[in-house]
Design a protein around this motif. Structure first.
Motif, PDB file in Angstrom:
ATOM      1  N   ASN A   1      64.145  28.528  74.904  1.00  0.00           N
ATOM      2  CA  ASN A   1      62.702  28.543  75.155  1.00  0.00           C
ATOM      3  C   ASN A   1      61.884  28.468  73.867  1.00  0.00           C
ATOM      4  OD1 ASN A   1      63.366  31.028  74.176  1.00  0.00           O
ATOM      5  ND2 ASN A   1      62.214  32.210  75.705  1.00  0.00           N
TER       6      ASN A   1
ATOM      7  N   VAL B   1      57.855  19.517  76.649  1.00  0.00           N
ATOM      8  CA  VAL B   1      57.068  19.902  77.824  1.00  0.00           C
ATOM      9  C   VAL B   1      57.898  19.793  79.102  1.00  0.00           C
ATOM     10  CG1 VAL B   1      55.093  19.260  79.250  1.00  0.00           C
ATOM     11  CG2 VAL B   1      54.851  19.356  76.773  1.00  0.00           C
ATOM     12  N   ASN B   2      58.689  18.746  79.223  1.00  0.00           N
ATOM     13  CA  ASN B   2      59.534  18.597  80.419  1.00  0.00           C
ATOM     14  C   ASN B   2      60.527  19.748  80.541  1.00  0.00           C
ATOM     15  OD1 ASN B   2      58.348  16.231  81.321  1.00  0.00           O
ATOM     16  ND2 ASN B   2      59.752  14.909  80.180  1.00  0.00           N
TER      17      ASN B   2
ATOM     18  N   LEU C   1      60.090  22.729  79.261  1.00  0.00           N
ATOM     19  CA  LEU C   1      59.297  23.924  79.540  1.00  0.00           C
ATOM     20  C   LEU C   1      58.968  24.021  81.025  1.00  0.00           C
ATOM     21  CD1 LEU C   1      57.651  26.378  78.619  1.00  0.00           C
ATOM     22  CD2 LEU C   1      55.762  24.816  78.107  1.00  0.00           C
ATOM     23  N   PHE C   2      58.531  22.913  81.612  1.00  0.00           N
ATOM     24  CA  PHE C   2      58.224  22.916  83.045  1.00  0.00           C
ATOM     25  C   PHE C   2      59.471  23.206  83.877  1.00  0.00           C
ATOM     26  CE2 PHE C   2      54.264  19.995  82.664  1.00  0.00           C
ATOM     27  CZ  PHE C   2      53.517  21.099  82.284  1.00  0.00           C
ATOM     28  N   ALA C   3      60.601  22.638  83.470  1.00  0.00           N
ATOM     29  CA  ALA C   3      61.848  22.888  84.198  1.00  0.00           C
ATOM     30  C   ALA C   3      62.234  24.360  84.113  1.00  0.00           C
ATOM     31  CB  ALA C   3      62.962  22.012  83.631  1.00  0.00           C
TER      32      ALA C   3
ATOM     33  N   MET D   1      60.140  26.888  83.655  1.00  0.00           N
ATOM     34  CA  MET D   1      59.182  27.637  84.474  1.00  0.00           C
ATOM     35  C   MET D   1      59.535  27.534  85.955  1.00  0.00           C
ATOM     36  SD  MET D   1      55.702  26.519  82.437  1.00  0.00           S
ATOM     37  CE  MET D   1      54.604  27.183  83.673  1.00  0.00           C
ATOM     38  N   ALA D   2      59.926  26.330  86.393  1.00  0.00           N
ATOM     39  CA  ALA D   2      60.305  26.142  87.794  1.00  0.00           C
ATOM     40  C   ALA D   2      61.546  26.959  88.131  1.00  0.00           C
ATOM     41  CB  ALA D   2      60.549  24.662  88.067  1.00  0.00           C
TER      42      ALA D   2
ATOM     43  N   ARG E   1      60.555  30.540  88.523  1.00  0.00           N
ATOM     44  CA  ARG E   1      59.866  30.776  89.796  1.00  0.00           C
ATOM     45  C   ARG E   1      60.864  30.847  90.945  1.00  0.00           C
ATOM     46  NH1 ARG E   1      55.796  27.247  87.685  1.00  0.00           N
ATOM     47  NH2 ARG E   1      56.772  25.474  88.740  1.00  0.00           N
TER      48      ARG E   1
END
Length: 241
Positions: free
Chosen positions: A188, A223-224, A226-228, A230-231, A234
């Protein structure tokens, strides 16, 4: 270099001619068309250099010989800066008559900067402020900021080396994740731009229209991920609930 007046006139004429060719563009100007070839080849060169693509000796040669030549030919300020420079010179605000490589020293009595011509030693100019208008190659080991000191001393990151050669920057993966001192990869933490210069090639150039610029590509990778991440977090929270 017959006189400082002749040198100043030559330099202004050189800038005017370069500006004229720039205004013609890389389609109508053979000079700018030729120099733009190097700009267009930068991505291919980058693919060769990035992430230990070169031997240590080749990397040293690229940095010490090839890049300075390429910078002279195909790197520089936008034409608007040249127009501003000419305007300042015409108004008598900017002086370009010291000749190449003047000596710069501080007069401790007047607390001023003294610029002395190395071609005409008797010729000097004084200034109140010295602007270091240059992008220095970044190495965290020479950076005095607390952030870099802590990142290195606590082993959160490590300097990049190609063999025994440290061209600058820190070590990152091909997806721009920071590598710690023990070689483990931070899941991260990402690094972009000049802090990675060394492991990567020419990270500080401004993105151009119609070009898959490295700054945008590298940012997209980070960014990709990071989004992965975060998903994934969740999903883990939803399962826990």
């Amino acid at each position: 270099l017959s006189s400082k007046e002749a040198y100043g006139k030559w330099l202004l004429t050189f800038i005017e001619n370069d500006l004229f060719e720039a205004q013609r563009g890389n389609v109508n100007s053979p000079i700018k068309s030729a120099s733009d070839v190097l700009r267009d080849l930068r991505d291919l060169i980058r693919d060769t250099i990035d992430f230990k693509g070169l031997t240590e000796d080749s990397h040293r040669w690229i940095d010490s010989v090839f890049i300075p030549i390429m910078n002279r030919i195909a790197v520089g300020p936008p034409k608007e800066r040249l127009e501003e420079m000419l305007a300042l010179a015409e108004c008598g605000i900017l002086h370009l008559d010291l000749g190449p490589a003047p000596n710069v020293a501080v007069d401790t009595e007047s607390n001023q900067i003294v610029l002395q011509s190395t071609v005409w030693p008797e010729y000097k100019r004084r200034a109140d402020i010295l602007v270091h208008a240059k992008i220095s190659m970044h190495s965290p080991k020479d950076d005095g900021t607390p952030l870099w000191k802590q990142l290195l001393s606590k082993g959160f990151t490590r300097l990049y080396y190609n063999g025994k050669y440290h061209p600058g920057g820190i070590d990152v993966t091909k997806t721009m994740q920071v590598i710690s001192q023990d070689g483990s990869v931070h899941g991260n933490m990402w690094a972009l731009g000049i802090p990675t210069e060394g492991n990567k090639f020419y990270t500080f150039i401004v993105p151009r229209p119609g070009v898959n610029s490295t700054a945008i590509v590298d940012a997209g990778k980070a960014v990709n991920q990071l989004f992965a991440l975060m998903a994934e977090n969740r999903r883990a929270l939803s399962y826990a609930e």
